[in-house]
Design a protein around this motif. Structure first.
Motif, PDB file in Angstrom:
ATOM      1  N   LEU A   1      -1.382  -8.637  -6.804  1.00 24.42           N
ATOM      2  CA  LEU A   1      -0.890  -9.939  -7.260  1.00 24.42           C
ATOM      3  C   LEU A   1       0.403 -10.325  -6.533  1.00 24.42           C
ATOM      4  CD1 LEU A   1      -1.549  -9.711 -11.098  1.00 24.42           C
ATOM      5  CD2 LEU A   1      -2.980 -10.733  -9.326  1.00 24.42           C
ATOM      6  N   LYS A   2       1.259  -9.332  -6.274  1.00 28.90           N
ATOM      7  CA  LYS A   2       2.495  -9.585  -5.535  1.00 28.90           C
ATOM      8  C   LYS A   2       2.185 -10.071  -4.126  1.00 28.90           C
ATOM      9  CE  LYS A   2       6.729  -7.195  -4.044  1.00 28.90           C
ATOM     10  NZ  LYS A   2       7.437  -5.878  -4.058  1.00 28.90           N
ATOM     11  N   GLY A   3       1.238  -9.405  -3.458  1.00 28.42           N
ATOM     12  CA  GLY A   3       0.856  -9.823  -2.107  1.00 28.42           C
ATOM     13  C   GLY A   3       0.213 -11.195  -2.084  1.00 28.42           C
ATOM     14  N   ALA A   4      -0.593 -11.484  -3.111  1.00 27.18           N
ATOM     15  CA  ALA A   4      -1.208 -12.806  -3.196  1.00 27.18           C
ATOM     16  C   ALA A   4      -0.139 -13.886  -3.333  1.00 27.18           C
ATOM     17  CB  ALA A   4      -2.179 -12.854  -4.371  1.00 27.18           C
ATOM     18  N   GLN A   5       0.867 -13.610  -4.150  1.00 29.98           N
ATOM     19  CA  GLN A   5       1.950 -14.577  -4.335  1.00 29.98           C
ATOM     20  C   GLN A   5       2.736 -14.772  -3.046  1.00 29.98           C
ATOM     21  OE1 GLN A   5       5.033 -13.414  -7.152  1.00 29.98           O
ATOM     22  NE2 GLN A   5       5.341 -15.545  -7.747  1.00 29.98           N
ATOM     23  N   GLN A   6       3.009 -13.685  -2.338  1.00 28.21           N
ATOM     24  CA  GLN A   6       3.742 -13.783  -1.079  1.00 28.21           C
ATOM     25  C   GLN A   6       3.011 -14.632  -0.043  1.00 28.21           C
ATOM     26  OE1 GLN A   6       4.279  -9.710   0.116  1.00 28.21           O
ATOM     27  NE2 GLN A   6       5.995  -9.346  -1.297  1.00 28.21           N
ATOM     28  N   ASN A   7       1.677 -14.613  -0.099  1.00 30.72           N
ATOM     29  CA  ASN A   7       0.870 -15.344   0.876  1.00 30.72           C
ATOM     30  C   ASN A   7       0.325 -16.663   0.339  1.00 30.72           C
ATOM     31  OD1 ASN A   7       0.289 -13.493   3.435  1.00 30.72           O
ATOM     32  ND2 ASN A   7       0.408 -12.154   1.644  1.00 30.72           N
ATOM     33  N   ASN A   8       0.781 -17.044  -0.866  1.00 28.31           N
ATOM     34  CA  ASN A   8       0.345 -18.303  -1.482  1.00 28.31           C
ATOM     35  C   ASN A   8      -1.166 -18.377  -1.670  1.00 28.31           C
ATOM     36  OD1 ASN A   8       2.996 -19.477  -1.637  1.00 28.31           O
ATOM     37  ND2 ASN A   8       2.876 -19.876   0.572  1.00 28.31           N
ATOM     38  N   TYR A   9      -1.777 -17.238  -2.023  1.00 25.37           N
ATOM     39  CA  TYR A   9      -3.195 -17.219  -2.339  1.00 25.37           C
ATOM     40  C   TYR A   9      -3.399 -17.621  -3.796  1.00 25.37           C
ATOM     41  CZ  TYR A   9      -3.822 -14.384   1.930  1.00 25.37           C
ATOM     42  OH  TYR A   9      -3.840 -13.912   3.222  1.00 25.37           O
ATOM     43  N   ASP A  10      -4.338 -18.498  -4.035  1.00 25.31           N
ATOM     44  CA  ASP A  10      -4.649 -18.950  -5.386  1.00 25.31           C
ATOM     45  C   ASP A  10      -5.458 -17.862  -6.096  1.00 25.31           C
ATOM     46  OD1 ASP A  10      -5.299 -20.255  -7.708  1.00 25.31           O
ATOM     47  OD2 ASP A  10      -6.204 -22.000  -6.744  1.00 25.31           O
ATOM     48  N   MET A  11      -4.932 -17.339  -7.198  1.00 25.96           N
ATOM     49  CA  MET A  11      -5.616 -16.281  -7.947  1.00 25.96           C
ATOM     50  C   MET A  11      -6.189 -16.796  -9.265  1.00 25.96           C
ATOM     51  SD  MET A  11      -5.527 -13.704  -5.979  1.00 25.96           S
ATOM     52  CE  MET A  11      -6.000 -12.336  -7.052  1.00 25.96           C
TER      53      MET A  11
ATOM     54  N   PHE B   1       0.858  -1.193   0.000  1.00 21.93           N
ATOM     55  CA  PHE B   1       0.000   0.000   0.000  1.00 21.93           C
ATOM     56  C   PHE B   1       0.890   1.237   0.000  1.00 21.93           C
ATOM     57  CE2 PHE B   1      -2.578  -3.378   1.586  1.00 21.93           C
ATOM     58  CZ  PHE B   1      -3.898  -3.062   1.346  1.00 21.93           C
ATOM     59  N   GLN B   2       0.514   2.233  -0.783  1.00 21.41           N
ATOM     60  CA  GLN B   2       1.270   3.482  -0.868  1.00 21.41           C
ATOM     61  C   GLN B   2       0.388   4.659  -0.478  1.00 21.41           C
ATOM     62  OE1 GLN B   2       4.543   3.663  -1.604  1.00 21.41           O
ATOM     63  NE2 GLN B   2       4.695   1.439  -1.851  1.00 21.41           N
ATOM     64  N   ARG B   3       0.999   5.662   0.159  1.00 20.50           N
ATOM     65  CA  ARG B   3       0.280   6.848   0.613  1.00 20.50           C
ATOM     66  C   ARG B   3       0.492   8.019  -0.350  1.00 20.50           C
ATOM     67  NH1 ARG B   3      -3.141   6.315   5.240  1.00 20.50           N
ATOM     68  NH2 ARG B   3      -2.277   4.669   6.563  1.00 20.50           N
ATOM     69  N   SER B   4      -0.581   8.766  -0.584  1.00 19.19           N
ATOM     70  CA  SER B   4      -0.474  10.009  -1.334  1.00 19.19           C
ATOM     71  C   SER B   4      -0.202  11.149  -0.359  1.00 19.19           C
ATOM     72  CB  SER B   4      -1.767  10.294  -2.109  1.00 19.19           C
ATOM     73  OG  SER B   4      -1.785  11.628  -2.564  1.00 19.19           O
ATOM     74  N   ALA B   5       0.840  11.916  -0.627  1.00 20.24           N
ATOM     75  CA  ALA B   5       1.168  13.053   0.241  1.00 20.24           C
ATOM     76  C   ALA B   5       0.181  14.202   0.056  1.00 20.24           C
ATOM     77  CB  ALA B   5       2.583  13.538  -0.056  1.00 20.24           C
ATOM     78  N   GLN B   6      -0.637  14.133  -0.983  1.00 19.33           N
ATOM     79  CA  GLN B   6      -1.548  15.226  -1.294  1.00 19.33           C
ATOM     80  C   GLN B   6      -2.921  15.059  -0.661  1.00 19.33           C
ATOM     81  OE1 GLN B   6      -0.100  17.751  -2.763  1.00 19.33           O
ATOM     82  NE2 GLN B   6       1.739  16.472  -2.826  1.00 19.33           N
TER      83      GLN B   6
ATOM     84  N   SER C   1      -0.786  -4.638  -9.553  1.00 23.02           N
ATOM     85  CA  SER C   1       0.431  -5.447  -9.540  1.00 23.02           C
ATOM     86  C   SER C   1       0.834  -5.793  -8.115  1.00 23.02           C
ATOM     87  CB  SER C   1       1.573  -4.722 -10.256  1.00 23.02           C
ATOM     88  OG  SER C   1       1.860  -3.490  -9.626  1.00 23.02           O
ATOM     89  N   ASN C   2       0.622  -4.884  -7.166  1.00 24.31           N
ATOM     90  CA  ASN C   2       0.945  -5.189  -5.780  1.00 24.31           C
ATOM     91  C   ASN C   2      -0.071  -6.137  -5.149  1.00 24.31           C
ATOM     92  OD1 ASN C   2       3.345  -3.867  -5.665  1.00 24.31           O
ATOM     93  ND2 ASN C   2       2.730  -2.334  -4.171  1.00 24.31           N
TER      94      ASN C   2
END
Length: 350
Positions: free
Chosen positions: A186-196, A166-171, A183-184
């Motif tokens: 999917l990246k998080g799903a892969q890190q946690n072995n979630y079936d997508m 997760f990213q924060r907007s400074a605005q 993309s993140n």
């Protein structure tokens, strides 16, 4: 201010693409799929072959992607949102007080960025479970935290991944500034072995002949009142040219921050359910099991229907017969049974 947010998000994209590969095309729902003109959906009920399970619109190949359900902020400071227009289904439900939040369910399209992301409540989690979606939120109530930590649903939460996935907007000020890229997700799903690669069960959609035979009373303006604060009241106008319902908040069109495209849906389903205040913070218990009355709006016409919970999905019924949806996107408003449909919904023909 808008320019600086755009610059911030652009910087986030560069950082993300440097750290992880952008999904080439998540099956058939790549980030340019169903771009179209405002209010238009690529694919139609006339097309033969494969269809997306949650929109009924045509797909090039069999869709096998898992649904992703994201808590999207609806505070005025979070508007306009990013990625909301790409959701197949959106539930709009009260959180605390008269504030509504959105549960946006994505399957046919993967927007590059979604947000601002907001915190979980137990009933949103239950709704996401009905589509077996990967659930995305930033924060949680005590009851929601219990469900998530006990493994009720696969999830990614900004409380664990703030500044990484997760990213924060400074605005924008917290808590209205948390975003996540697809993309993140999917990246998080892969890190946690979630079936997508588990496509949700398809919804029931009308065939073209059935769509052309829809009966009901005419209504091209639908006002939905969640309370005395007009900031959270919803309005839908039926656009006869696109045959879509265009959504507004407090009289302002709901559009995507990046593209300016409006939220345009084929079905508006409004239902009433029992709401009770659960704690001193104003959190709620909402009865999503018992069923009740609702209004279903399709093709500029409305009908009074019933709703039933079928395996976690809130669906329209006429007696024992499930009513099919018009192919396209669906917006579902859940309102308190007190004051109920008659008092909280205004249907007009202009």
């Amino acid at each position: 201010m808008k320019k600086s947010i755009v610059l911030f998000l652009a910087a986030v994209f560069l950082l993300l693409t440097a750290c992880s590969k952008e999904p080439e095309s998540v099956g058939t729902h790549d980030e340019n799929h169903q771009g179209g003109d405002a209010g238009k959906d690529e694919g139609s009920v006339e097309d033969l072959g494969y269809t997306f399970p949650l929109t009924g619109l045509s797909a090039d190949v069999k869709s096998s992607e898992r649904a992703v359900s994201v808590m999207v902020n609806n505070h005025p400071k979070a508007r306009p949102q990013t990625g909301l227009t790409d959701a197949d289904i959106v539930y709009e439900v009260l959180a605390e007080g008269e504030i509504t939040r959105f549960l946006a369910i994505y399957q046919s399209k993967a927007p590059k960025l979604i947000g601002p992301v907001r915190s979980a409540r137990d009933y949103y989690i239950e709704l996401a479970k009905g589509y077996d979606g990967l659930y995305i939120a930033h924060g949680y109530s005590p009851e929601a935290k219990r469900l998530l930590t006990e493994g009720f649903i696969d999830n990614l939460n900004g409380m664990q991944y703030d500044g990484t996935l997760f990213q924060r907007s400074a605005q924008r000020q917290a808590p209205h500034n948390s975003y996540i890229s697809y993309s993140n997700i999917l990246k998080g799903a892969q890190q946690n072995n979630y079936d997508m690669d588990v496509s949700p069960r398809p919804l029931t959609f009308l065939k073209e002949q059935e769509v052309n035979q829809i009966q009901g009373e005419a209504a091209n303006k639908i006002s939905i009142y969640y309370g005395s604060n007009p900031q959270y009241n919803s309005l839908f106008y039926y656009d006869k040219d696109t045959e879509k319902y265009i959504r507004y908040s407090n009289g302002e069109k709901t559009v995507d921050y990046e593209s300016g495209m409006p939220v345009a849906v084929s079905n508006v389903f409004i239902l009433e359910a029992e709401h009770h205040t659960a704690d001193s913070k104003g959190r709620r218990d909402i009865d999503l099991q018992s069923g009740g009355d609702g209004y279903l709006l399709q093709k500029g016409k409305w009908n009074k229907v019933e709703w039933k919970n079928i395996d976690g999905r809130l669906l329209p019924f006429d007696g024992d017969r499930q009513i099919g949806l018009v192919p396209g996107k669906t917006w579902i408003n859940i309102i308190p049974s007190d004051p109920g449909l008659d008092a909280a919904v205004s249907l007009e023909t202009q």
